[in-house]
Enzyme design. Sequence first.
Site, short mmCIF file in Angstrom:
data_model
loop_
_atom_site.label_atom_id
_atom_site.label_comp_id
_atom_site.label_asym_id
_atom_site.label_seq_id
_atom_site.Cartn_x
_atom_site.Cartn_y
_atom_site.Cartn_z
N HIS A 149 0.76 -1.22 0.06
CA HIS A 149 0.08 0.01 -0.17
C HIS A 149 0.95 1.41 0.06
O HIS A 149 0.25 2.38 -0.31
CB HIS A 149 -1.01 -0.14 1.29
CG HIS A 149 -1.98 -0.81 1.02
ND1 HIS A 149 -3.40 -0.72 0.80
CD2 HIS A 149 -2.13 -2.46 1.16
CE1 HIS A 149 -4.16 -1.83 0.83
NE2 HIS A 149 -3.22 -2.80 0.88
N ASP A 171 3.61 9.42 -1.18
CA ASP A 171 2.22 8.68 -0.47
C ASP A 171 2.11 7.50 -1.60
O ASP A 171 2.24 7.88 -2.91
CB ASP A 171 1.12 9.55 -0.83
CG ASP A 171 -0.05 9.31 0.58
OD1 ASP A 171 0.03 8.17 0.84
OD2 ASP A 171 -0.38 10.19 0.83
P1 ADQ Z 1 -2.85 6.18 4.74
O1 ADQ Z 1 -1.55 6.66 4.86
O2 ADQ Z 1 -3.77 5.80 6.07
O3 ADQ Z 1 -3.01 4.68 3.80
P2 ADQ Z 1 -5.02 7.67 2.80
O4 ADQ Z 1 -5.22 7.12 1.52
O5 ADQ Z 1 -4.73 9.05 2.64
O6 ADQ Z 1 -3.77 7.34 3.77
O7 ADQ Z 1 -6.30 7.39 3.67
C1 ADQ Z 1 -6.86 6.29 4.03
C2 ADQ Z 1 -8.26 6.82 4.48
O8 ADQ Z 1 -8.10 7.45 5.89
C3 ADQ Z 1 -9.14 7.39 3.73
O9 ADQ Z 1 -10.32 6.77 3.68
C4 ADQ Z 1 -9.59 8.83 4.50
O10 ADQ Z 1 -10.53 9.36 4.29
C5 ADQ Z 1 -8.95 8.45 5.98
N1 ADQ Z 1 -8.75 9.52 6.78
C6 ADQ Z 1 -7.31 10.08 6.52
N2 ADQ Z 1 -7.06 11.20 7.36
C7 ADQ Z 1 -8.23 11.10 8.10
C8 ADQ Z 1 -8.77 12.15 9.19
N3 ADQ Z 1 -7.79 13.03 9.50
N4 ADQ Z 1 -10.16 12.09 9.58
C9 ADQ Z 1 -10.79 11.00 9.20
N5 ADQ Z 1 -10.49 10.04 8.25
C10 ADQ Z 1 -9.36 10.24 7.68
C11 ADQ Z 1 -2.02 3.92 3.26
C12 ADQ Z 1 -1.08 4.58 2.18
C13 ADQ Z 1 -1.80 5.41 1.21
C14 ADQ Z 1 -2.87 4.45 0.47
C15 ADQ Z 1 -3.74 3.75 1.48
C16 ADQ Z 1 -4.51 2.59 0.73
O11 ADQ Z 1 -0.15 5.49 3.04
O12 ADQ Z 1 -0.99 5.93 0.20
O13 ADQ Z 1 -3.62 5.33 -0.23
O14 ADQ Z 1 -2.78 3.02 2.47
O15 ADQ Z 1 -3.88 1.74 0.09
#
Ligand code: ADQ
Length: 451
Positions: free
Chosen positions: A135, A343
């Site tokens: 991921h 990311d």
């Molecule tokens: P994350 O680094 O956690 O995941 P991201 O894809 O931005 O990053 O977010 C995942 C989920 O968390 C989204 O559904 C988002 O809405 C939710 N989220 C993020 N911040 C939030 C907040 N402050 N409040 C509420 N909800 C929040 C990892 C990788 C990413 C990749 C994902 C999926 O780092 O690059 O996109 O996995 O593969």
Amino acid sequence: MAVKESLQQTGGLWFGWSGKLGDDTPGTNSEDVKLQSIGNVQLATIDLSRQDHETYYLGYANDVLWPVFHDRLDLANFNVRFASGYRRVNQLFARKLFPLLKPDDIIWVHDYHLIPLAAELRAMGCSNRIGFFLHIPMPPPLIMAAIPEHEWLMRSLFAYDLVGFQSEADVTHFTHYVESEAHADALSRNRLRAFDRKLRIGAYPIGIDVDDFAALAHGREGIEMFMQIREEYSRRNLLIGVDRLDYSKGLPQRVHAFRELLELYPENRKSATLIQIASPSREDVKAYDDLRCEMDSLCGAINGDYGELDWMPVRYIHRSVARRRLPGLYRASRVALVTPLRDGMNLVAKEFIAAQEQSDPGVLVLSRFAGAAEQLKEALLVNPYDTQGTAHAIQRALTMSIDERVNRHTALMERIRRFDVHWWSSTFLTALSRVEADDYQEPVFPDNLLL
Ligand code: ADQ
């Protein structure tokens, strides 16, 4: 979330850490698997001992692999205890999972915490089809080579039948690594041979459930949030950032760029407000504590320097927002700032697009270093290290004509709808089940999208 949705569709067994720490006192066994059924999914979870949590999870996963895979060698802590904890817990997981497997089960392993899991299962005689999805980004070869155990880690990936990455850039980095460090032969664009094994690789960019997210925008809490924010900011242009408080997300750089916007384009003073939601994350790791202090200070300074009695430039909220309320917040915002330094994908970018009104959509400002940038070409792509460049892009987003906004949004919406979460899981699983068929054609991605 995406993994849960995919498993609910097919049914099956979910195996992993319970998120709890086991009792380390003698006589208790924290390594027991707890089984429970939820619908057609069977959950098998295991607690971690305090020591394993410290070395495997906080240590190797979050203090070595996470920083290095996000190009932050300066933050990595190469402690040998962490490496042995990581290997030990992967062995433990394999030992506990193996007896639960049926001969025809297809196994899909997720993310950097579990890179050696297939190798451990194979060592126990497991011959099931096993796929792995990373991921987070795959770093360039010389960055990867800084991890003392890099060869073991990358060799472990060859125990899988299929390894999926978020982007073509990740596939290229992995291919270059194994060609230069392990003398791999590229049998074709998606097939490699090294360490006496053949491996299929590919880019399978993760998506969201577009209809589900758009429906949340029109649910009760989505609408309430939208109305509340619209009313409160009726005289302002709202910019939104939603992230975990993580150094990979480029939050300080974002605040600097917003400050630069107020300097370069003073007409935004008293009219533009940035709401930055940063949910607490990995608070036991020092780099995250430092980032929290930095953000507190930067947001305090910008509000102190530019704020007025009736306007504050930044509203910084160090909490998460309930998922059902997020789409309302996105819909009320004129611009989203999704500007990570690195990311894997970034799903917030896709969620922001899905939540917009088609007739009056907001604009996405997106870092070129997010995996999502390979797909979302109609966003305004920025280099988050370039403070001025990002400020100019934000101004362009704030002043973009309705026609241009609609055109860009229509193209982006089509893209995220076509390559949604169902496309992601079914394409990966189809490739995994047909991994040995010579006539199997990899989906050509994203070449067919770079229009
Ligand atoms: P994350 O680094 O956690 O995941 P991201 O894809 O931005 O990053 O977010 C995942 C989920 O968390 C989204 O559904 C988002 O809405 C939710 N989220 C993020 N911040 C939030 C907040 N402050 N409040 C509420 N909800 C929040 C990892 C990788 C990413 C990749 C994902 C999926 O780092 O690059 O996109 O996995 O593969």
